[in-house]
Design an enzyme around this catalytic site. Structure first.
Site, PDB file in Angstrom:
ATOM      1  CG  ASP A  50      -1.787  -1.149   1.436  1.00 36.18           C
ATOM      2  OD1 ASP A  50      -3.005  -0.983   1.429  1.00 36.18           O
ATOM      3  OD2 ASP A  50      -1.262  -2.282   1.577  1.00 36.18           O
ATOM      4  CB  THR A 122      -5.297  -3.813   2.549  1.00 40.46           C
ATOM      5  OG1 THR A 122      -5.086  -2.691   1.699  1.00 40.46           O
ATOM      6  CG2 THR A 122      -4.013  -4.090   3.311  1.00 40.46           C
TER       7      THR A 122
HETATM    8  N1  LIG Z   1     -14.389  -0.842   8.099  1.00 36.74           N
HETATM    9  C1  LIG Z   1     -13.444  -0.564   7.191  1.00 36.74           C
HETATM   10  N2  LIG Z   1     -12.215  -0.134   7.590  1.00 36.74           N
HETATM   11  C2  LIG Z   1     -11.268   0.165   6.681  1.00 36.74           C
HETATM   12  N3  LIG Z   1     -11.440   0.043   5.341  1.00 36.74           N
HETATM   13  C3  LIG Z   1     -12.641  -0.377   4.913  1.00 36.74           C
HETATM   14  C4  LIG Z   1     -13.691  -0.707   5.801  1.00 36.74           C
HETATM   15  N4  LIG Z   1     -14.750  -1.105   5.073  1.00 36.74           N
HETATM   16  C5  LIG Z   1     -14.367  -1.010   3.787  1.00 36.74           C
HETATM   17  N5  LIG Z   1     -13.100  -0.563   3.673  1.00 36.74           N
HETATM   18  C6  LIG Z   1     -12.372  -0.284   2.430  1.00 36.74           C
HETATM   19  O1  LIG Z   1     -13.279  -0.455   1.369  1.00 36.74           O
HETATM   20  C7  LIG Z   1     -12.915  -1.580   0.577  1.00 36.74           C
HETATM   21  C8  LIG Z   1     -14.171  -2.344   0.217  1.00 36.74           C
HETATM   22  O2  LIG Z   1     -14.662  -3.001   1.356  1.00 36.74           O
HETATM   23  P1  LIG Z   1     -14.717  -4.593   1.410  1.00 36.74           P
HETATM   24  O3  LIG Z   1     -13.457  -5.139   0.854  1.00 36.74           O
HETATM   25  O4  LIG Z   1     -14.916  -4.892   2.850  1.00 36.74           O
HETATM   26  O5  LIG Z   1     -15.894  -4.905   0.564  1.00 36.74           O
HETATM   27  C9  LIG Z   1     -11.968  -2.371   1.456  1.00 36.74           C
HETATM   28  O6  LIG Z   1     -11.174  -3.208   0.678  1.00 36.74           O
HETATM   29  C10 LIG Z   1     -11.259  -1.275   2.183  1.00 36.74           C
HETATM   30  O7  LIG Z   1     -10.321  -0.637   1.308  1.00 36.74           O
HETATM   31  P2  LIG Z   1      -8.717  -0.869   1.488  1.00 36.74           P
HETATM   32  O8  LIG Z   1      -8.468  -2.319   1.366  1.00 36.74           O
HETATM   33  O9  LIG Z   1      -8.179  -0.054   0.388  1.00 36.74           O
HETATM   34  O10 LIG Z   1      -8.397  -0.313   2.842  1.00 36.74           O
HETATM   35 MG   LIG Z   2      -7.111   0.571   3.774  1.00 33.88          MG
HETATM   36 MG   LIG Z   3      -6.383   0.791   0.099  1.00 28.21          MG
END
Ligand SMILES: Nc1ncnc2c1ncn2[C@@H]1O[C@H](COP(=O)(O)O)[C@@H](O)[C@H]1OP(=O)(O)O
Ligand SMILES: [Mg+2]
Ligand SMILES: [Mg+2]
Ligand SMILES: [Mg+2]
Length: 365
Positions: A50, A122
């Site tokens: 990241d 991630t």
């Molecule tokens: N509660 C959370 N805390 C942090 N990031 C979140 C959360 N919910 C969703 N996200 C971000 O939104 C994206 C889509 O949600 P999900 O994968 O749960 O469907 C995640 O991959 C994450 O992005 P990232 O991986 O870039 O931090």
């Molecule tokens: Mg994130």
């Molecule tokens: Mg991210």
């Protein structure tokens, strides 16, 4: 080159930067040392992939477009030296071979905000679910998602050594989206995708209220919108405030460019100007067809938990009565306590971006 191509040039530079970022994140995985850090908790991770991908994308775009505001997900040290080979300056020739739609001919740097999610999915990345991972670069004009790049670094990773690894999907509203094969989802089903790693009872209740014939739980906002545009699901329903602007800007533009919609759960637009709150406090709902049908399916007791970026008429009236000015992105708790909406339109400290300070040419919030 004329100013009228500014938006097209930013898209072309973003495609090149996403390709480089994908190389970098694949390299981090190969190195075997993911350097995992918990941000706000165990459901909110950051890895070296990241961090490195954000350095690459933000530095590459900032070098080429120094007057454009760029916001990345990760808080990084702005004084850090970025390796020279992280900076790309090439414009993707496929993008540059297109004609920029007339509607963008007068767009200037100060109207554009770039939202960077260097690695979306991630949680799944750390668990080895590599095809859930995407690199997202969203480009907003006057607060609306207009163009986006979704790069899938490990596309084809299980297809054997002959298969070309990774793919780039990009789109610009008015021009279309490219890099994938569009298919129509099965007419006799209602396949709904949602989170696999950030679920709670409201998330599940909202999906169930949309009468799914099957629930597809996968990681990443970018990945889920890829499922939509390839006709593998009918809707993406996420009744949570967990997604941020960098998660939805690029997917929204790519989806919208082929006729789909990504809004909050109330069916209201998500805004992307630089002062908007980072959180998508209205949740996320994305479809290619029948958007309003899904909006109408969300029950009132779930809707009540979500707040649109666009203040409702009632809130505007309330603020007028209080004699205060209203900034988009304010929330109802700020209104009821009489707090300054302008100040409350940014996130709590854990989401403030040190990166913003270096790479945004705009006055600070
Ligand atoms: N509660 C959370 N805390 C942090 N990031 C979140 C959360 N919910 C969703 N996200 C971000 O939104 C994206 C889509 O949600 P999900 O994968 O749960 O469907 C995640 O991959 C994450 O992005 P990232 O991986 O870039 O931090
Ligand atoms: Mg994130
Ligand atoms: Mg991210
Ligand atoms: Mg993300």
């Amino acid at each position: 080159m004329s100013q009228r191509d500014l938006l097209l040039r930013i898209v072309a530079a973003s495609v090149t930067a996403s390709r480089k970022a994908a190389e970098i994140v694949r390299g981090v995985l190969k190195s075997g040392d993911l350097g995992i850090v918990e941000k706000t908790g165990k459901n909110d991770l950051q890895t070296e992939a990241d961090r490195a991908a954000q350095r690459c994308i933000v530095a590459s775009l900032h070098k080429q477009f120094p007057k454009v505001a760029i916001f990345g997900e990760e808080s990084l040290d702005p004084m850090e030296k970025i390796p020279d080979d992280y900076v790309t300056k090439d414009l993707d020739p496929d993008v540059m071979s297109k004609v920029c739609p007339e509607i963008y001919k007068n767009v200037t740097d100060d109207q554009i905000v770039i939202w960077v999610d260097p690695l979306d999915g991630t949680a799944e990345f750390t668990q080895g679910l590599l095809d859930h991972v995407t690199v997202l670069i969203g480009i907003a004009v006057n607060g609306e998602a207009k163009a986006g790049v979704i790069y899938q670094p490990w596309y084809n990773y299980e297809a054997g050594p002959e298969a070309e690894m990774g793919r780039c999907i990009w789109g610009l509203i008015g021009l279309g989206s490219f890099g994938f094969t569009r298919q129509v989802p099965p007419a006799d089903k209602n396949l709904i995708t949602t989170t696999r790693s950030h679920s709670d009872w409201i998330v599940t209740e909202a999906v169930n209220s949309c009468e799914p014939s099957e629930i597809v739980r996968v990681g990443g906002a970018g990945h889920k919108v890829l499922l939509l545009i390839e006709g593998k699901v009918h809707a993406y329903v996420f009744a949570s405030k967990g997604c941020k602007k960098w998660d939805t800007c690029a997917p929204e533009a790519v989806l919208h460019a082929i006729g789909g919609r990504l809004t909050d759960l109330l069916g209201k637009p998500i805004l992307y100007h630089e002062k908007v709150q980072r959180k998508n406090a209205g949740g996320v709902l994305a479809t290619l067809y029948s958007h309003q049908w899904y909006v109408d399916k969300i029950p009132q007791e779930i809707r009540e938990n979500f707040v649109s970026d666009t203040p409702s008429e009632e809130m505007l009236q309330l603020k007028q009565q209080q004699g205060a000015s209203v900034a988009a992105g304010g929330d109802s708790s700020a209104a009821s306590t009489g707090a300054n909406w302008e100040g409350s339109s940014v996130d709590p400290p854990e989401y403030t971006q040190k990166t913003d300070e270096k790479f945004s040419s705009k006055p600070k919030i």
